[in-house]
Enzyme design. Structure first.
Site, short mmCIF file in Angstrom:
data_model
loop_
_atom_site.label_atom_id
_atom_site.label_comp_id
_atom_site.label_asym_id
_atom_site.label_seq_id
_atom_site.Cartn_x
_atom_site.Cartn_y
_atom_site.Cartn_z
N ASP A 33 -12.24 7.18 4.12
CA ASP A 33 -11.59 7.26 2.82
C ASP A 33 -11.77 8.68 2.27
OD1 ASP A 33 -10.67 4.95 0.53
OD2 ASP A 33 -11.25 6.95 -0.23
N VAL A 100 -2.54 1.80 -2.82
CA VAL A 100 -1.66 2.21 -1.71
C VAL A 100 -0.99 0.97 -1.13
CG1 VAL A 100 -1.53 3.35 0.53
CG2 VAL A 100 -3.14 4.19 -1.20
N HIS A 104 -4.62 -2.36 3.80
CA HIS A 104 -5.82 -1.69 4.27
C HIS A 104 -7.04 -2.52 3.90
CE1 HIS A 104 -4.69 -0.10 0.32
NE2 HIS A 104 -5.98 0.00 0.04
P1 5GP Z 1 -6.75 0.66 -2.88
O1 5GP Z 1 -7.09 0.88 -4.33
O2 5GP Z 1 -5.27 0.69 -2.63
O3 5GP Z 1 -7.43 -0.55 -2.32
O4 5GP Z 1 -7.43 1.87 -2.10
C1 5GP Z 1 -6.73 3.00 -1.68
C2 5GP Z 1 -7.77 3.94 -1.07
O5 5GP Z 1 -7.09 4.95 -0.37
C3 5GP Z 1 -8.67 4.64 -2.10
O6 5GP Z 1 -10.03 4.34 -1.82
C4 5GP Z 1 -8.35 6.12 -1.90
O7 5GP Z 1 -9.47 6.96 -2.05
C5 5GP Z 1 -7.78 6.15 -0.49
N1 5GP Z 1 -6.83 7.22 -0.26
C6 5GP Z 1 -5.76 7.54 -1.04
N2 5GP Z 1 -5.07 8.57 -0.51
C7 5GP Z 1 -5.73 8.89 0.65
C8 5GP Z 1 -5.48 9.87 1.65
O8 5GP Z 1 -4.55 10.66 1.60
N3 5GP Z 1 -6.35 9.92 2.69
C9 5GP Z 1 -7.41 9.05 2.80
N4 5GP Z 1 -8.20 9.18 3.87
N5 5GP Z 1 -7.66 8.11 1.87
C10 5GP Z 1 -6.83 8.03 0.81
#
Ligand code: 5GP
Length: 121
Positions: A33, A100, A104
């Site tokens: 992440d 996102v 995931h």
């Molecule tokens: P969600 O809130 O959708 O469950 O988590 C999305 C995760 O994606 C977050 O922990 C955020 O830090 C991670 N994230 C967002 N953009 C990127 C990126 O460009 N690269 C990586 N490696 N992680 C990302």
């Protein structure tokens, strides 16, 4: 919700944006992440275009589902968290605070993670 092919993880899968890969197979990619919330914070995603667990459970093949679950186990073991314990989390939709819109699973570990959710009094 329709799948958005321009979401950030779709762009990572197409190689348009870099990531720090820790595991890859025919159906699955895992990478660190970008804003880790624990010493170990790895994201495990299917290569297929699925918005969320809802979409994946309904529409993914058995092969894709097995690959993702097995990848989660392999990644946790390789990250060294299997013995001490870790957390698997997938946020779904608005109430789940999913940022996102590509399925995931978060793998968190490397420290005591505390209670599952903040209490609401
Ligand atoms: P969600 O809130 O959708 O469950 O988590 C999305 C995760 O994606 C977050 O922990 C955020 O830090 C991670 N994230 C967002 N953009 C990127 C990126 O460009 N690269 C990586 N490696 N992680 C990302």
């Amino acid at each position: 919700m329709a799948y958005d092919p321009n979401n950030i993880f779709a762009r990572i899968l197409r190689g348009e944006i870099p990531c720090n890969t820790v595991y890859e197979d025919a159906h699955t990619l895992a990478f660190h992440d970008i804003h880790p919330q624990a010493p170990v914070h790895i994201l495990v995603i299917p290569k297929g275009a699925y918005v969320s667990v809802n979409d994946f459970a309904a529409n993914a093949s058995d092969t894709e589902i097995a690959a993702l679950v097995r990848a989660i186990g392999k990644v946790a073991a390789a990250a060294g968290v299997a013995e001490d314990g870790w957390r698997l989390l997938s946020n779904v939709g608005t109430n789940g605070h999913q940022e996102v819109p590509h399925l995931h699973f978060h793998i968190f570990g490397g420290r005591q993670l505390g209670g599952m959710l903040p209490r609401r009094d």
